[in-house]
Design a protein around this motif. Sequence first.
Motif, PDB file in Angstrom:
ATOM      1  N   MET A  87      15.138 -13.966  20.514  1.00 46.18           N
ATOM      2  CA  MET A  87      16.401 -13.060  20.402  1.00 46.18           C
ATOM      3  C   MET A  87      16.963 -12.666  19.210  1.00 46.18           C
ATOM      4  SD  MET A  87      17.231 -13.935  23.514  1.00 46.18           S
ATOM      5  CE  MET A  87      19.133 -13.471  23.109  1.00 46.18           C
ATOM      6  N   MET A 142      16.321  -8.879  20.511  1.00 49.12           N
ATOM      7  CA  MET A 142      15.809  -8.585  21.788  1.00 49.12           C
ATOM      8  C   MET A 142      16.839  -6.817  22.103  1.00 49.12           C
ATOM      9  SD  MET A 142      18.857  -9.723  24.935  1.00 49.12           S
ATOM     10  CE  MET A 142      19.899  -9.308  23.983  1.00 49.12           C
ATOM     11  N   TYR A 182      26.222 -14.718  25.007  1.00 44.53           N
ATOM     12  CA  TYR A 182      25.287 -13.668  24.971  1.00 44.53           C
ATOM     13  C   TYR A 182      26.259 -12.231  25.295  1.00 44.53           C
ATOM     14  CZ  TYR A 182      21.131 -16.146  24.541  1.00 44.53           C
ATOM     15  OH  TYR A 182      19.791 -16.745  24.518  1.00 44.53           O
ATOM     16  N   GLU A 227      12.185 -15.698  25.208  1.00 42.18           N
ATOM     17  CA  GLU A 227      12.571 -16.661  24.865  1.00 42.18           C
ATOM     18  C   GLU A 227      13.231 -16.487  23.889  1.00 42.18           C
ATOM     19  OE1 GLU A 227       9.498 -19.563  26.226  1.00 42.18           O
ATOM     20  OE2 GLU A 227       8.567 -17.603  25.866  1.00 42.18           O
ATOM     21  N   ALA A 228      14.008 -17.994  22.841  1.00 40.02           N
ATOM     22  CA  ALA A 228      14.697 -17.997  22.172  1.00 40.02           C
ATOM     23  C   ALA A 228      13.935 -17.714  20.744  1.00 40.02           C
ATOM     24  CB  ALA A 228      14.872 -19.213  22.039  1.00 40.02           C
ATOM     25  N   CYS A 248      21.331 -16.090  31.980  1.00 38.29           N
ATOM     26  CA  CYS A 248      21.426 -17.085  30.402  1.00 38.29           C
ATOM     27  C   CYS A 248      22.324 -18.061  31.572  1.00 38.29           C
ATOM     28  CB  CYS A 248      21.730 -16.286  29.429  1.00 38.29           C
ATOM     29  SG  CYS A 248      23.389 -16.161  29.985  1.00 38.29           S
ATOM     30  N   THR A 251      15.852 -15.336  30.536  1.00 35.09           N
ATOM     31  CA  THR A 251      15.243 -16.293  29.064  1.00 35.09           C
ATOM     32  C   THR A 251      15.570 -17.625  29.157  1.00 35.09           C
ATOM     33  OG1 THR A 251      17.884 -17.102  29.360  1.00 35.09           O
ATOM     34  CG2 THR A 251      17.605 -14.986  28.269  1.00 35.09           C
ATOM     35  N   SER A 252      14.335 -18.143  30.886  1.00 34.73           N
ATOM     36  CA  SER A 252      14.145 -19.217  30.997  1.00 34.73           C
ATOM     37  C   SER A 252      12.560 -19.206  31.599  1.00 34.73           C
ATOM     38  CB  SER A 252      15.451 -20.149  31.437  1.00 34.73           C
ATOM     39  OG  SER A 252      14.163 -21.642  32.052  1.00 34.73           O
ATOM     40  N   LEU A 282      21.173  -9.759  32.826  1.00 37.14           N
ATOM     41  CA  LEU A 282      20.776 -10.913  31.258  1.00 37.14           C
ATOM     42  C   LEU A 282      21.136 -12.274  32.100  1.00 37.14           C
ATOM     43  CD1 LEU A 282      20.386 -10.763  27.194  1.00 37.14           C
ATOM     44  CD2 LEU A 282      21.149 -12.510  28.674  1.00 37.14           C
TER      45      LEU A 282
END
Length: 327
Positions: free
Chosen positions: A255, A258, A284, A251-252, A276, A230-231, A274
């Motif tokens: 979401m 997803m 999450y 990425e955001a 995060c 996620t980054s 996942l």
Amino acid sequence: MTKIAQIKNKYVNEYQTIGMSLENAVSEAMQNLKKLDHRKSYTIMHDCNRESCTDTPITVSGVEGYIVEGIDETDVVNFALQLYLPIARLDSFKRLLKEKLTEKLFLDMLKQLNIDISEQEFDKGKERVYAYTDCPVCGTRRFYFSWDQKRQKIFAGCYKPDCKMHDVMDIITFVQKQKNLGYKEAVLSLTEILSQITEEKIVKESGLIPSIPLEYCEIKDEAQYCIVVTSKTDLLSVCQFMQSASIILIEAHHMPYMKSIIESIVPSDQILILLCESYQCRQYEKAACKAWTGDRQVVVKGLPEKRHENRLLGLAAVKLLASEFSF
């Protein structure tokens, strides 16, 4: 005259997420830029990094007025899109409230904000739906959320006169105070929540899987694991140390989609891991439990914050994951 601008993919994706075509986004962004001309409180800089960009024909007049030595159409358009994005998000949130909100979605949105509603009522005279909970500051019963159907706004406040939350505020201000966010971040958070709720409903009803462009996605059919990062700052290390796994950067702005993305491109027998931020772990985990109720295995891992010292996933964290999942 039509010219080609290299628009950054992050703007292509973010405007797509809030339901704006790239053509409309560029047009509105340039109009917004022109409105600010009298202030001259901005500086357009040249960005030589044209990777992760989409070549886009633009026919917006007035771009040439901002071109000086070292600044081209791409710099102007990307700057305008960046400047306009918070306004577009707010407009998107207002539009969602106007077009999509129902009593059920109003209550679902509060649930997504982790608000435990104890009572609700409808005031027919005022055309308002009220939802009551405990005040997050003073703990008094009957802190209220009010969906004003006529004004198409959501308000909140505490009934206790000397409470800091007593003054009537809109839902954006409430989220700012509750999560200690800036105005732009609060609008983005609410837009994503509402978009996720409405999009999930649309996908379920239509059976369609939205086509979402991903900046990085490598699916290996023979892999046992699929790593969802996620980054961006973690992506390089994951690719370097977990070469036998499928890897996706979500990425955001991805979401809300997803579940659809994963189910459409990742084999169901691959275990989903996942990765995060630690503070997002519980969020999450709840989302994963809600999204996958079948046989798919999903593991949510909160990553150590100290990895940000080098802006990459710490080697210790990689070794821990590699040992735990037998990479």
